[in-house]
Design a protein around this motif. Structure first.
Motif, mmCIF file in Angstrom:
data_model
loop_
_atom_site.group_PDB
_atom_site.id
_atom_site.type_symbol
_atom_site.label_atom_id
_atom_site.label_comp_id
_atom_site.label_asym_id
_atom_site.label_seq_id
_atom_site.Cartn_x
_atom_site.Cartn_y
_atom_site.Cartn_z
ATOM 1 N N PHE A 4 0.822 -1.217 0.000
ATOM 2 C CA PHE A 4 0.000 0.000 0.000
ATOM 3 C C PHE A 4 0.857 1.269 0.000
ATOM 4 C CE2 PHE A 4 -3.769 -2.365 2.154
ATOM 5 C CZ PHE A 4 -4.081 -2.931 0.933
ATOM 6 N N ALA A 63 -12.922 0.727 -1.253
ATOM 7 C CA ALA A 63 -13.720 -0.487 -1.021
ATOM 8 C C ALA A 63 -12.944 -1.726 -1.473
ATOM 9 C CB ALA A 63 -15.038 -0.386 -1.786
ATOM 10 N N TYR A 64 -12.264 -1.593 -2.614
ATOM 11 C CA TYR A 64 -11.512 -2.726 -3.182
ATOM 12 C C TYR A 64 -10.419 -3.213 -2.222
ATOM 13 C CZ TYR A 64 -8.756 -5.238 -6.758
ATOM 14 O OH TYR A 64 -8.057 -6.180 -7.473
ATOM 15 N N VAL A 66 -10.395 -3.602 0.780
ATOM 16 C CA VAL A 66 -10.885 -4.491 1.841
ATOM 17 C C VAL A 66 -10.707 -5.957 1.429
ATOM 18 C CG1 VAL A 66 -12.862 -5.039 3.328
ATOM 19 C CG2 VAL A 66 -12.531 -2.711 2.545
ATOM 20 N N SER A 67 -10.590 -6.214 0.119
ATOM 21 C CA SER A 67 -10.418 -7.603 -0.326
ATOM 22 C C SER A 67 -8.981 -8.085 -0.130
ATOM 23 C CB SER A 67 -10.828 -7.747 -1.799
ATOM 24 O OG SER A 67 -9.892 -7.106 -2.638
ATOM 25 N N PHE A 68 -8.072 -7.211 0.286
ATOM 26 C CA PHE A 68 -6.671 -7.598 0.542
ATOM 27 C C PHE A 68 -6.534 -8.165 1.963
ATOM 28 C CE2 PHE A 68 -3.856 -5.629 -2.760
ATOM 29 C CZ PHE A 68 -4.863 -5.160 -3.571
ATOM 30 N N PRO A 69 -5.526 -8.997 2.187
ATOM 31 C CA PRO A 69 -5.299 -9.492 3.552
ATOM 32 C C PRO A 69 -5.065 -8.323 4.513
ATOM 33 C CG PRO A 69 -3.945 -10.702 1.970
ATOM 34 C CD PRO A 69 -4.563 -9.574 1.225
ATOM 35 N N ASP A 70 -5.881 -8.255 5.564
ATOM 36 C CA ASP A 70 -5.827 -7.149 6.532
ATOM 37 C C ASP A 70 -5.807 -5.781 5.835
ATOM 38 O OD1 ASP A 70 -5.956 -8.498 8.991
ATOM 39 O OD2 ASP A 70 -3.873 -9.122 8.778
ATOM 40 N N GLY A 71 -6.603 -5.683 4.778
ATOM 41 C CA GLY A 71 -6.585 -4.492 3.922
ATOM 42 C C GLY A 71 -6.875 -3.200 4.655
ATOM 43 N N ARG A 72 -7.900 -3.211 5.503
ATOM 44 C CA ARG A 72 -8.269 -1.951 6.171
ATOM 45 C C ARG A 72 -7.119 -1.457 7.053
ATOM 46 N NH1 ARG A 72 -14.135 -1.052 6.524
ATOM 47 N NH2 ARG A 72 -15.237 -2.828 5.654
ATOM 48 N N LEU A 206 -11.981 0.776 10.349
ATOM 49 C CA LEU A 206 -12.406 -0.602 10.673
ATOM 50 C C LEU A 206 -13.933 -0.731 10.735
ATOM 51 C CD1 LEU A 206 -9.761 -1.705 13.356
ATOM 52 C CD2 LEU A 206 -9.930 -2.454 10.980
#
Lengths: 210, 286
Positions: A4, A63-64, A66-72, A206
């Motif tokens: 990120f 929004a996208y 959030v689909s990553f591992p521990d994205g938020r 979160l």
């Protein structure tokens, strides 16, 4: 988190030229003895980082991710780390240029004045970051824009007044300046302020829904 | 058969819309077509599976793990194509590779660039210069390059021409050859689903109308076209929905063989997923 950070830095790479031009302008103005705008440069780096939020929401990346591992969690952490990195690099370059300009103009360097300006600038910049990021996470860049203008103008004004009117000569020498109580308070306060801001932003992120 | 995804009693209420007790299971090695009209709740369900929306009731298990408690572990093995959600468009595919390499343990750079080459996508141009179809292909390449076990695809073939759609459908079929994997595929292009889906889950107005194997649906369900007089002879328990058209009645029946045995009709047409959707949504209940 590294991914990120890479994303944020890749997004602002087109701004690096602008930043470079601003630094050049600063050098030119410095050599001609014009107004000292060094305090403005770290602010610009935060403003550039804030622009990444606009892109994030425009393409619904927020929004996208959030689909990553521990994205938020990682995205908030990365946003703060990338911004701090930017501030650090720009501040160090500005500091170095300030020393060079001062030496070229006066054959001497007033460390106290330069460092105190930089310290004030850094504190102001971190304050903007700490206040703005949770507001952006909560309301989005669009709604937070009015806040950005108010706070940036307020802080810039305050910092420029501070740099122009407050006499720092009571601080004797660089070492005593660094060891000064006020400096320590400012540094500690900055750390606490940025960390608290990060925790608030994380908490908002979160719970967020898209 | 072991389920890779279990959605149990998923409910979520908005001001103008609600998901109501959505439940379905996706077994390993299967492709589930997720159908329904616009605003039926497909994207909301996928968002809940990914925790993009959060304040919902019900349980979602992926790979046997609770999706809220084991978010990081689960997401490592999920690939997504989400409707209108992607990387900021000032980035390039090269940037995406660099970001994904640091985000997923299993990211395969070589595989990603092979997909880009196969799809004839430039590697160093900003996404904003891409056509809608190129963008979709990039999203698919990104979703597939970290060896996910579950693909959640929301309209992945929208905007693709028939050739590209065929390519993408082949990719999904290759993906599913690994029987440890599964795909949940929401699409309005029902002919694609008729080709590749093993299961069909049909959602309407926030509720699941049916979730069955595709063969069960397409082989057993049928449409009877008859006159009003004939229609009135059909018992209500022998059909699911009916629709009065300009010239005839269209009647949806659950078991066409049984129906033919019971009523003197010559033809009970095979249904398509489009027919099924239209009759289930526009038709009147028995």
């Amino acid at each position: 988190m590294i991914g990120f950070i890479k994303k944020d830095l890749a997004m602002i790479k087109s701004n690096f030229k602008t930043l470079g031009l601003l630094l050049l302008l600063y050098v030119v103005m410095g050599f001609f003895g014009e107004m000292d705008v060094s305090f403005f440069l770290p602010f610009i780096s935060v403003m550039i980082m804030i622009s990444t939020f606009t892109y994030d929401s425009y393409n619904k990346w927020d929004a996208y991710l959030v689909s990553f591992p521990d994205g938020r969690r990682n995205s908030v952490k990365a946003k703060y780390v990338a911004t701090l990195l930017m501030i650090l690099v720009v501040s160090l370059v500005t500091l170095l240029l300030s020393f060079i300009i001062a030496y070229a103009n006066n054959k001497t360097i007033n460390y106290e004045q330069i460092l105190s300006t930089m310290l004030g600038t850094l504190f102001g910049t971190l304050l903007v970051l700490s206040v703005m990021y949770p507001i952006i996470y909560k309301f989005g860049v669009e709604k937070a824009r009015i806040w950005i203008f108010l706070i940036v103008f307020g802080v810039v004004l305050a910092v420029s007044l501070l740099a122009s009117y407050i006499d720092f000569s009571f601080v004797g020498g660089v070492l005593s300046f660094i060891n000064n109580y006020i400096v320590l308070v400012l540094i500690l306060f900055s750390i606490v302020m940025v960390y608290a801001s990060y925790r608030i932003s994380l908490r908002i992120e979160l719970k967020k829904e898209f | 058969m072991e389920n890779i995804l279990e959605v149990k009693n998923l409910s979520k209420t908005y001001d103008n819309f609600a998901l109501k007790d959505v439940s379905f299971n996706l077994p390993k090695g299967m492709i589930m077509g997720f159908i329904g009209e616009n605003g039926a709740g497909k994207t909301t369900t996928i968002k809940a599976i990914l925790n993009i929306i959060q304040n919902y009731s019900g349980d979602i298990e992926i790979f046997g793990l609770n999706n809220r408690k084991e978010d990081g572990r689960i997401k490592e093995n999920i690939g997504v194509v989400l409707d209108d959600m992607f990387f900021p468009e000032i980035l390039t595919p090269n940037d995406i590779n660099s970001i994904m390499k640091s985000s997923y343990k299993n990211w395969d750079e070589k595989r990603f660039y092979t997909y880009l080459k196969d799809f004839a996508l430039p590697t160093n141009k900003q996404i904003k210069t891409f056509s809608k179809g190129m963008r979709k292909k990039l999203e698919i390449a990104t979703a597939l390059s970290h060896y996910p076990k579950l693909l959640l695809l929301d309209e992945p073939t929208a905007g693709l021409d028939p050739i590209a759609r065929a390519e993408v459908i082949d990719l999904f079929q290759n993906f599913i050859e690994n029987e440890e994997c599964a795909i949940l595929l929401s699409s309005h292009i029902t002919t694609d689903l008729e080709h590749i889906a093993d299961y069909i889950t049909f959602i309407n107005n926030g509720s699941i109308l049916l979730s069955k194997t595709k063969d069960e649906l397409l082989d057993h369900y049928g449409i009877v076209k008859c006159t009003e007089k004939e229609f009135k002879t059909i018992h209500k328990k022998d059909y699911i929905r009916y629709r009065k058209t300009k010239y005839a009645y269209e009647v949806l029946v659950e078991d066409k063989k049984e129906f033919k045995k019971k009523y003197p009709v010559e033809v009970v047409d095979k249904i398509t997923l489009d027919d099924l959707m239209v009759l289930m949504i526009k038709g009147e209940e028995a």
